[in-house]
Design an enzyme around this catalytic site. Structure first.
Site, PDB file in Angstrom:
ATOM      1  N   SER A 160       0.841  -1.082   0.101  1.00 43.22           N
ATOM      2  CA  SER A 160      -0.151   0.002   0.164  1.00 43.22           C
ATOM      3  C   SER A 160       0.846   1.384   0.140  1.00 43.22           C
ATOM      4  O   SER A 160       1.678   1.423  -0.981  1.00 43.22           O
ATOM      5  CB  SER A 160      -0.932  -0.027   1.186  1.00 43.22           C
ATOM      6  N   ARG A 229     -12.395   6.562   9.204  1.00 42.21           N
ATOM      7  CA  ARG A 229     -11.825   5.344   9.447  1.00 42.21           C
ATOM      8  C   ARG A 229     -12.770   4.153   9.021  1.00 42.21           C
ATOM      9  O   ARG A 229     -12.595   3.012   8.443  1.00 42.21           O
ATOM     10  CB  ARG A 229     -11.426   5.108  11.011  1.00 42.21           C
ATOM     11  N   ASP A 318      -8.709  -6.433  -4.509  1.00 45.47           N
ATOM     12  CA  ASP A 318      -8.397  -5.440  -3.923  1.00 45.47           C
ATOM     13  C   ASP A 318      -9.296  -4.424  -4.944  1.00 45.47           C
ATOM     14  O   ASP A 318      -8.944  -4.246  -6.199  1.00 45.47           O
ATOM     15  CB  ASP A 318      -6.950  -5.328  -4.225  1.00 45.47           C
ATOM     16  N   HIS A 347      -8.014  -5.240  -0.277  1.00 46.59           N
ATOM     17  CA  HIS A 347      -6.858  -4.506  -0.100  1.00 46.59           C
ATOM     18  C   HIS A 347      -5.996  -4.971   1.175  1.00 46.59           C
ATOM     19  O   HIS A 347      -4.545  -5.265   0.808  1.00 46.59           O
ATOM     20  CB  HIS A 347      -7.020  -3.063  -0.145  1.00 46.59           C
ATOM     21  N   ASP A 348      -6.426  -5.206   2.340  1.00 47.06           N
ATOM     22  CA  ASP A 348      -5.854  -5.498   3.542  1.00 47.06           C
ATOM     23  C   ASP A 348      -5.475  -7.034   3.309  1.00 47.06           C
ATOM     24  O   ASP A 348      -4.421  -7.550   3.994  1.00 47.06           O
ATOM     25  CB  ASP A 348      -6.749  -5.822   4.522  1.00 47.06           C
TER      26      ASP A 348
END
Length: 400
Positions: A160, A229, A318, A347-348
């Site tokens: 990232s 968040r 992702d 993505h994580d």
């Protein structure tokens, strides 16, 4: 979301329904002060501090450093977020490499950032913290490494925002680098990512406690940061992952969907981690500056001139940094190999799929020249190159 709700929601059932990407986050480590650090924006940071951690031993030649770069909300402790890759005999092998990671400039886990004291005013920088670029971040890391006696870097790795730094390391020329590993990143921030970051920043700005970033440390814009968040957590995962983990299930008290509880929990947890909203604003803007070609020429031409051996890793699901963006790099970089990890984690996945990432890292690093072998050519090489895609849509080089 009221402040009372943000602080109280999120029981064990919601918090444990989806794996967390980070462990305990802190600001432990060593600190190096740079008296005057010039930024690309033209401003100079006085007494700039870089917090870092190291593992392993620097060899006599000073060329066995392995630089690990953290993502947006990470810290210098690799063990907190890529611990499965770090250690004796592991992909980031501490018996072979002097592993180094620094908290990025502009963050809030030890390095100088918006929460630091401005020597010129005696007050926190807050919203007046100057613009920091990815290139500034990498140059500070290089300066610290040079002062530690590092003469060469075996490889740089990150995912990232960390993957952006790794790519920049391969072109900036601050120290010789033999290989680059970039996971779930791109060669430049696209309007898609800039737009997502701007939505998150606007959530923070909309909190009355934001005060143009000049809020006291004991009264941060918690609500705005919490909403930002929550937005981010949606982009880090996927529809299948949320569907599998939560479905339409309600909490035990039947007052909310489990996914709502989970997101509220993540907002509260982020606040308890001590992440500074002004640092979040600053770092998302730093990511927006990322462009390997900025000031260097045509984008594709710059990529074609990128000759370092490079491992490019994608996560199949992702949505934040789609696979097409990594394929774009592999298409134009002449010494790059691309690998696709099949995962519903989104993505994580670059953090959560540590076994698959570790396998790729181990194989790539084994193909780089041995540390301390100064007799080899300065031109980096790759022991074995898998064929690259010739367009942005065909099957990747390998699949895991």
């Amino acid at each position: 979301m009221s402040r009372a709700t943000a602080a109280s929601s999120g029981g064990d059932s919601g918090s444990m329904s989806m794996a967390d990407e980070y462990g305990t986050m802190d600001s432990n480590g060593h600190t190096m002060m740079l008296d005057n650090f010039d930024l690309e924006c033209g401003k100079t940071l006085k007494n700039a501090e870089a917090l870092y951690k190291t593992w392993g031993t620097l060899n006599a030649a000073g060329d066995n450093a392995a630089v690990i770069c953290h993502a947006l909300t990470g810290n210098a402790d690799v063990a907190s977020w890529w611990g499965e890759l770090l250690g004796d005999g592991k992909p980031f092998d501490t018996s072979k490499y002097f592993v180094f990671c620094a908290n990025v400039l502009g963050s809030c886990y030890g390095s100088t950032g918006p929460g630091s004291i401005d020597p010129g005013t005696g007050m926190r920088y807050g919203g007046d913290f100057p613009q920091v670029t990815i290139r500034d971040i990498v140059r500070m890391q290089a300066e610290v490494l040079k002062r530690l006696g590092v003469a060469g870097v075996a490889f740089v790795a990150g995912g990232s925002m960390g993957g952006m730094q790794a790519l920049e390391w391969g072109i900036c020329g601050y120290l010789p680098v033999r290989g680059v590993i970039s996971c779930s990143a791109s060669g430049r921030h696209h309007p898609w990512q800039i737009g997502i970051s701007e939505c998150q920043r606007q959530a923070i700005y909309a909190d009355p406690l934001w005060r143009n970033g000049r809020y006291p440390p004991d009264a941060p814009p918690t609500n705005g940061m919490g909403v930002a968040r929550m937005m981010a957590m949606l982009t880090y995962r996927t529809l299948p992952a949320y569907g599998t983990k939560f479905g339409r299930a309600l909490t035990a008290q039947q007052e909310a969907f489990q996914v709502e509880q989970y997101l509220r929990y993540q907002a509260d947890r982020f606040h308890r981690r001590g992440f500074d909203p002004a640092a979040y604003v600053s770092l998302t803007r730093s990511m927006d500056t990322h462009d390997l070609a900025r000031g260097r020429g045509d984008y594709e031409e710059v990529l074609r001139s990128y000759t370092l051996p490079t491992l490019i890793v994608s996560i199949s699901s992702d949505v934040l940094y789609p696979v097409t963006e990594q394929l774009e790099l592999a298409e134009h970089m002449p010494n790059a190999q691309h690998h696709l990890i099949h995962s519903d984690e989104g993505h994580d996945g670059f953090l959560l799929e540590h076994k698959k990432v570790g396998t790729l890292v181990r194989g790539f690093v084994a193909g780089l020249e041995a540390p301390g072998d100064s007799a080899r050519s300065a031109e980096p090489r790759l022991a074995r190159r898998a064929p690259r895609e010739r367009a942005l849509v065909p099957a990747p080089t390998s699949k895991l």
